[in-house]
Design a protein around this motif. Structure first.
Motif, PDB file in Angstrom:
ATOM      1  N   PRO A   1      -4.011  20.763   2.664  1.00  0.00           N
ATOM      2  CA  PRO A   1      -3.243  19.510   2.778  1.00  0.00           C
ATOM      3  C   PRO A   1      -4.138  18.286   2.576  1.00  0.00           C
ATOM      4  CG  PRO A   1      -3.816  20.296   4.949  1.00  0.00           C
ATOM      5  CD  PRO A   1      -4.343  21.335   3.985  1.00  0.00           C
ATOM      6  N   ASP A   2      -3.494  17.165   2.274  1.00  0.00           N
ATOM      7  CA  ASP A   2      -4.186  15.879   2.261  1.00  0.00           C
ATOM      8  C   ASP A   2      -4.289  15.306   3.665  1.00  0.00           C
ATOM      9  OD1 ASP A   2      -4.428  15.628  -0.649  1.00  0.00           O
ATOM     10  OD2 ASP A   2      -2.240  15.458  -0.609  1.00  0.00           O
ATOM     11  N   VAL A   3      -3.334  15.672   4.511  1.00  0.00           N
ATOM     12  CA  VAL A   3      -3.288  15.161   5.877  1.00  0.00           C
ATOM     13  C   VAL A   3      -2.534  16.165   6.742  1.00  0.00           C
ATOM     14  CG1 VAL A   3      -1.187  13.830   5.386  1.00  0.00           C
ATOM     15  CG2 VAL A   3      -2.625  13.167   7.316  1.00  0.00           C
ATOM     16  N   ILE A   4      -2.870  16.202   8.020  1.00  0.00           N
ATOM     17  CA  ILE A   4      -2.167  17.036   9.002  1.00  0.00           C
ATOM     18  C   ILE A   4      -1.369  16.108   9.900  1.00  0.00           C
ATOM     19  CG2 ILE A   4      -2.433  18.607  10.970  1.00  0.00           C
ATOM     20  CD1 ILE A   4      -5.096  19.524   9.630  1.00  0.00           C
ATOM     21  N   ALA A   5      -0.105  16.439  10.143  1.00  0.00           N
ATOM     22  CA  ALA A   5       0.755  15.627  11.001  1.00  0.00           C
ATOM     23  C   ALA A   5       1.206  16.446  12.199  1.00  0.00           C
ATOM     24  CB  ALA A   5       1.967  15.118  10.229  1.00  0.00           C
ATOM     25  N   ALA A   6       1.278  15.790  13.348  1.00  0.00           N
ATOM     26  CA  ALA A   6       1.754  16.432  14.575  1.00  0.00           C
ATOM     27  C   ALA A   6       2.483  15.395  15.411  1.00  0.00           C
ATOM     28  CB  ALA A   6       0.597  17.039  15.358  1.00  0.00           C
ATOM     29  N   GLY A   7       3.215  15.854  16.407  1.00  0.00           N
ATOM     30  CA  GLY A   7       3.991  14.958  17.249  1.00  0.00           C
ATOM     31  C   GLY A   7       3.512  14.886  18.680  1.00  0.00           C
ATOM     32  N   ASN A   8       2.236  15.247  18.911  1.00  0.00           N
ATOM     33  CA  ASN A   8       1.715  15.279  20.270  1.00  0.00           C
ATOM     34  C   ASN A   8       0.237  14.932  20.248  1.00  0.00           C
ATOM     35  OD1 ASN A   8       2.146  15.992  23.170  1.00  0.00           O
ATOM     36  ND2 ASN A   8       0.624  17.563  22.722  1.00  0.00           N
ATOM     37  N   ILE A   9      -0.174  13.962  21.057  1.00  0.00           N
ATOM     38  CA  ILE A   9      -1.554  13.483  21.035  1.00  0.00           C
ATOM     39  C   ILE A   9      -2.549  14.581  21.400  1.00  0.00           C
ATOM     40  CG2 ILE A   9      -1.371  12.605  23.406  1.00  0.00           C
ATOM     41  CD1 ILE A   9      -3.523  11.123  20.543  1.00  0.00           C
ATOM     42  N   GLY A  10      -2.180  15.472  22.322  1.00  0.00           N
ATOM     43  CA  GLY A  10      -3.096  16.553  22.694  1.00  0.00           C
ATOM     44  C   GLY A  10      -3.411  17.456  21.522  1.00  0.00           C
ATOM     45  N   CYS A  11      -2.393  17.832  20.761  1.00  0.00           N
ATOM     46  CA  CYS A  11      -2.598  18.657  19.572  1.00  0.00           C
ATOM     47  C   CYS A  11      -3.445  17.914  18.544  1.00  0.00           C
ATOM     48  CB  CYS A  11      -1.257  19.026  18.938  1.00  0.00           C
ATOM     49  SG  CYS A  11      -0.122  19.895  20.025  1.00  0.00           S
ATOM     50  N   MET A  12      -3.181  16.613  18.373  1.00  0.00           N
ATOM     51  CA  MET A  12      -3.929  15.825  17.406  1.00  0.00           C
ATOM     52  C   MET A  12      -5.422  15.809  17.740  1.00  0.00           C
ATOM     53  SD  MET A  12      -1.289  12.618  17.008  1.00  0.00           S
ATOM     54  CE  MET A  12      -2.463  11.621  16.077  1.00  0.00           C
TER      55      MET A  12
ATOM     56  N   ASP B   1       0.861  -1.192   0.000  1.00  0.00           N
ATOM     57  CA  ASP B   1       0.000   0.000   0.000  1.00  0.00           C
ATOM     58  C   ASP B   1       0.891   1.234   0.000  1.00  0.00           C
ATOM     59  OD1 ASP B   1      -2.117   1.731   0.160  1.00  0.00           O
ATOM     60  OD2 ASP B   1      -2.532   1.355   2.285  1.00  0.00           O
ATOM     61  N   PRO B   2       1.553   1.527  -1.130  1.00  0.00           N
ATOM     62  CA  PRO B   2       2.545   2.608  -1.146  1.00  0.00           C
ATOM     63  C   PRO B   2       1.927   3.986  -0.942  1.00  0.00           C
ATOM     64  CG  PRO B   2       2.090   1.838  -3.364  1.00  0.00           C
ATOM     65  CD  PRO B   2       1.386   0.888  -2.437  1.00  0.00           C
ATOM     66  N   VAL B   3       2.751   4.914  -0.474  1.00  0.00           N
ATOM     67  CA  VAL B   3       2.330   6.305  -0.285  1.00  0.00           C
ATOM     68  C   VAL B   3       2.124   6.947  -1.647  1.00  0.00           C
ATOM     69  CG1 VAL B   3       2.995   8.542   0.645  1.00  0.00           C
ATOM     70  CG2 VAL B   3       3.625   6.452   1.873  1.00  0.00           C
ATOM     71  N   PRO B   4       0.998   7.596  -1.883  1.00  0.00           N
ATOM     72  CA  PRO B   4       0.796   8.288  -3.157  1.00  0.00           C
ATOM     73  C   PRO B   4       1.849   9.372  -3.367  1.00  0.00           C
ATOM     74  CG  PRO B   4      -1.261   8.119  -1.927  1.00  0.00           C
ATOM     75  CD  PRO B   4      -0.174   7.691  -0.995  1.00  0.00           C
ATOM     76  N   GLU B   5       2.313   9.495  -4.584  1.00  0.00           N
ATOM     77  CA  GLU B   5       3.298  10.533  -4.898  1.00  0.00           C
ATOM     78  C   GLU B   5       2.714  11.919  -4.621  1.00  0.00           C
ATOM     79  OE1 GLU B   5       6.321  10.233  -5.756  1.00  0.00           O
ATOM     80  OE2 GLU B   5       6.586   8.176  -6.456  1.00  0.00           O
ATOM     81  N   GLY B   6       3.536  12.760  -3.980  1.00  0.00           N
ATOM     82  CA  GLY B   6       3.137  14.160  -3.780  1.00  0.00           C
ATOM     83  C   GLY B   6       2.076  14.372  -2.722  1.00  0.00           C
ATOM     84  N   LEU B   7       1.899  13.415  -1.799  1.00  0.00           N
ATOM     85  CA  LEU B   7       0.916  13.601  -0.736  1.00  0.00           C
ATOM     86  C   LEU B   7       1.308  14.821   0.094  1.00  0.00           C
ATOM     87  CD1 LEU B   7      -1.595  11.909   0.379  1.00  0.00           C
ATOM     88  CD2 LEU B   7      -0.045  11.245   2.224  1.00  0.00           C
TER      89      LEU B   7
ATOM     90  N   LEU C   1      10.002  13.834   7.151  1.00  0.00           N
ATOM     91  CA  LEU C   1       8.856  13.687   6.247  1.00  0.00           C
ATOM     92  C   LEU C   1       9.250  13.975   4.802  1.00  0.00           C
ATOM     93  CD1 LEU C   1       6.072  15.333   8.444  1.00  0.00           C
ATOM     94  CD2 LEU C   1       6.137  12.940   7.728  1.00  0.00           C
ATOM     95  N   LYS C   2      10.057  15.004   4.610  1.00  0.00           N
ATOM     96  CA  LYS C   2      10.503  15.336   3.252  1.00  0.00           C
ATOM     97  C   LYS C   2      11.370  14.221   2.681  1.00  0.00           C
ATOM     98  CE  LYS C   2      10.440  20.341   4.078  1.00  0.00           C
ATOM     99  NZ  LYS C   2      11.285  21.536   4.328  1.00  0.00           N
ATOM    100  N   GLN C   3      12.271  13.697   3.506  1.00  0.00           N
ATOM    101  CA  GLN C   3      13.138  12.611   3.050  1.00  0.00           C
ATOM    102  C   GLN C   3      12.332  11.359   2.707  1.00  0.00           C
ATOM    103  OE1 GLN C   3      15.901  12.209   6.296  1.00  0.00           O
ATOM    104  NE2 GLN C   3      16.688  14.296   6.019  1.00  0.00           N
ATOM    105  N   ALA C   4      11.176  11.199   3.347  1.00  0.00           N
ATOM    106  CA  ALA C   4      10.320  10.041   3.087  1.00  0.00           C
ATOM    107  C   ALA C   4       9.468  10.223   1.839  1.00  0.00           C
ATOM    108  CB  ALA C   4       9.427   9.768   4.292  1.00  0.00           C
ATOM    109  N   GLY C   5       9.532  11.404   1.225  1.00  0.00           N
ATOM    110  CA  GLY C   5       8.821  11.627  -0.022  1.00  0.00           C
ATOM    111  C   GLY C   5       7.550  12.444   0.070  1.00  0.00           C
ATOM    112  N   PHE C   6       7.242  12.980   1.245  1.00  0.00           N
ATOM    113  CA  PHE C   6       6.036  13.785   1.402  1.00  0.00           C
ATOM    114  C   PHE C   6       6.301  15.242   1.031  1.00  0.00           C
ATOM    115  CE2 PHE C   6       5.543  10.290   4.483  1.00  0.00           C
ATOM    116  CZ  PHE C   6       4.306   9.790   4.096  1.00  0.00           C
ATOM    117  N   ALA C   7       5.273  15.908   0.533  1.00  0.00           N
ATOM    118  CA  ALA C   7       5.339  17.347   0.278  1.00  0.00           C
ATOM    119  C   ALA C   7       4.874  18.049   1.559  1.00  0.00           C
ATOM    120  CB  ALA C   7       4.446  17.725  -0.896  1.00  0.00           C
ATOM    121  N   VAL C   8       5.794  18.707   2.247  1.00  0.00           N
ATOM    122  CA  VAL C   8       5.516  19.265   3.567  1.00  0.00           C
ATOM    123  C   VAL C   8       5.242  20.767   3.469  1.00  0.00           C
ATOM    124  CG1 VAL C   8       6.388  19.596   5.911  1.00  0.00           C
ATOM    125  CG2 VAL C   8       6.962  17.514   4.638  1.00  0.00           C
ATOM    126  N   VAL C   9       4.127  21.187   4.052  1.00  0.00           N
ATOM    127  CA  VAL C   9       3.789  22.607   4.120  1.00  0.00           C
ATOM    128  C   VAL C   9       3.550  22.966   5.584  1.00  0.00           C
ATOM    129  CG1 VAL C   9       2.790  22.670   1.800  1.00  0.00           C
ATOM    130  CG2 VAL C   9       1.312  22.167   3.756  1.00  0.00           C
TER     131      VAL C   9
END
Length: 463
Positions: free
Chosen positions: A408-419, A331-337, A361-369
């Motif tokens: 964005p297609d998805v929002i990423a965070a590093g803290n459960i409270g923010c999520m 189930d590969p990551v879509p290009e340019g997510l 995230l950028k190194q993994a191939g995601f478009a980060v904004v």
């Protein structure tokens, strides 16, 4: 800033530390420019500089806190944006922590405030109790409009519609690395996160095993103490911290640990401060050892990448062509997510980790904004979205608006409270950064991106 503490007062180590912090302040006011509550309320006393004056007056005069001082200290998010901005290095976190402890000991709150804070302190740090409370909140949701207290309404509104089953992956155990062992690390599984979202720890374990880590869930480790610490309940927070210190030191002194990895940044900020919290305690040496090993999961991943910079890249498969050491991804990551990265305050200000998650995230191939005003808090801040629901709601609305403006297609965070905070107001899926990194390197699609029916996925067995 000039202070007038007496020699007798300065014998108290907490007063002595606060005195050092106060004397570092030069009244410049730079902190007001990045303080979320000052921006919203426009009151100098709701800025770091104003709160510093209130704390100084309260401590110097050794007086019982009054309602005015308590109100403005309670309104502080402890987002620590002021510490990033301050040119003088004022350690506001230690100062406001001391003030909260002082207030808790010497100010009698109204009975309903005491009852709510007592309840939160005895539910949130305990996953089983928290699960039961979440079920109760789901049942109460249709009647939320009839609840008179805005804070109780906020508690009900924050409860997720789907509660994951208990994950046995969070039980004390050890997960073997895939391939040669490069590190042995302890994973802090947390408390509230174990009840709210089990996908995060699962993704962390998979990813670290794939990177050559033996991942240990230490027996006896649990809540870091942050939730009670920020309510001024020092005795309870230190008891939680002491249990973690004991659990991790057993692993350090046993088979050894290369790191204590934490995937909830609010917890990470607190664990890294254990050395300070226990500096005058019999646990001082062990607490310092734990703090020295504590790291955010993004820090560990960057460290692992630097150690393996000469090794073949761990790339996911694309177009059915595997990376140098990866099998074809089912189930590969879509290009340019497009990933909108939300920088949790506890990560970017509390731990000064700003680029690691975005770089990974950028190194993994995601478009980060990133959103506008990325330095500003989302309004979660531990129990703040319950204790100060009106201010929190305004901050949440602004954060969601700026994130969604990036489409964005998805929002990423590093803290459960923010999520949880952002996810309660946004139609865009919200996931932990580590879930995306796990997906990109051979793991499953994050469940939050694949669920459309509100059902909870089954817990995978990782051993």
């Amino acid at each position: 800033m000039q202070t007038t503490f007496t020699p007798e007062q300065l014998e108290n180590p907490d007063i002595r530390r606060s005195n050092d912090i106060l004397r570092a302040c030069v009244h410049c006011g730079f902190c007001t420019a990045t303080c979320p509550t000052y921006q919203l309320l426009g009151d100098e006393l709701d800025s770091p500089r104003g709160r510093i004056y209130l704390i100084k007056d309260m401590l110097e005069n050794d007086r019982d806190p009054d309602a005015k001082t308590v109100k403005h200290i309670d309104r502080c998010l402890s987002c620590l944006a002021c510490m990033t901005t301050c040119p003088s290095g004022v350690h506001y976190m230690h100062l406001v922590d001391h003030a909260r402890d002082y207030i808790e000991r010497r100010y009698r709150r109204p009975w309903h405030d005491r009852a709510l804070r007592w309840t939160l302190a005895r539910i949130l740090p305990y996953p089983t109790r928290f699960r039961l409370a979440l079920l109760g909140a789901r049942i109460a949701r249709p009647l939320a409009g009839l609840v008179p207290d805005a804070r109780l309404r906020a508690m009900i509104a924050l409860a997720p519609r789907a509660i994951p089953p208990v994950s046995r992956n969070d039980d004390p155990q050890s997960f073997a690395p895939q391939g040669d062992r490069r590190m042995r690390v302890a994973l802090m599984t947390g408390c509230a996160q174990r009840a709210l979202n089990t996908d995060i720890n699962d993704a962390t374990i998979r990813l670290l095993r794939r990177k050559g880590c033996e991942v240990v869930v230490a027996k006896g480790a649990g809540c870091c103490g942050a939730l009670t610490h920020h309510m001024g309940k020092a005795g309870e927070s230190h008891a939680s911290a002491a249990r973690n210190i004991a659990a991790w030191c057993r692993e350090i002194d046993g088979a050894g640990l290369d790191a204590i990895v934490i995937n909830t940044s609010g917890c990470g900020t607190t664990v890294k401060d254990y050395g300070h919290m226990f500096r005058n305690d019999a646990l001082a040496e062990d607490a310092a050892r734990v703090s020295a090993l504590a790291c955010d999961v993004s820090e560990l991943l960057v460290r692992l990448a630097s150690v393996a910079k000469d090794a073949p890249a761990d790339r996911p498969a694309r177009d059915r062509i595997a990376g140098t050491d990866a099998a074809p991804h089912p189930d590969p990551v879509p290009e340019g997510l497009v990933v909108a990265y939300h920088a949790a305050c506890s990560l970017q200000h509390g731990q000064q980790i700003k680029s690691h998650p975005k770089d990974l995230l950028k190194q993994a191939g995601f478009a980060v904004v990133e959103p506008a005003d990325a330095h500003l808090c989302c309004g979660s801040a531990g129990t703040y979205n319950i204790m100060q629901p009106e201010i929190s709601a305004q901050l949440k609305a602004r954060k969601v608006r700026t994130l969604e403006a990036r489409r964005p297609d998805v929002i990423a965070a590093g803290n459960i409270g923010c999520m949880m905070q952002i996810g309660s107001a946004s139609a865009v899926p919200v996931v932990h950064t580590v879930e995306l990194l796990d997906w990109a390197s051979g793991g499953p699609r994050p469940p939050a991106l694949g669920r459309t029916d509100g059902r909870v996925s089954a817990i995978p067995k990782l051993r």
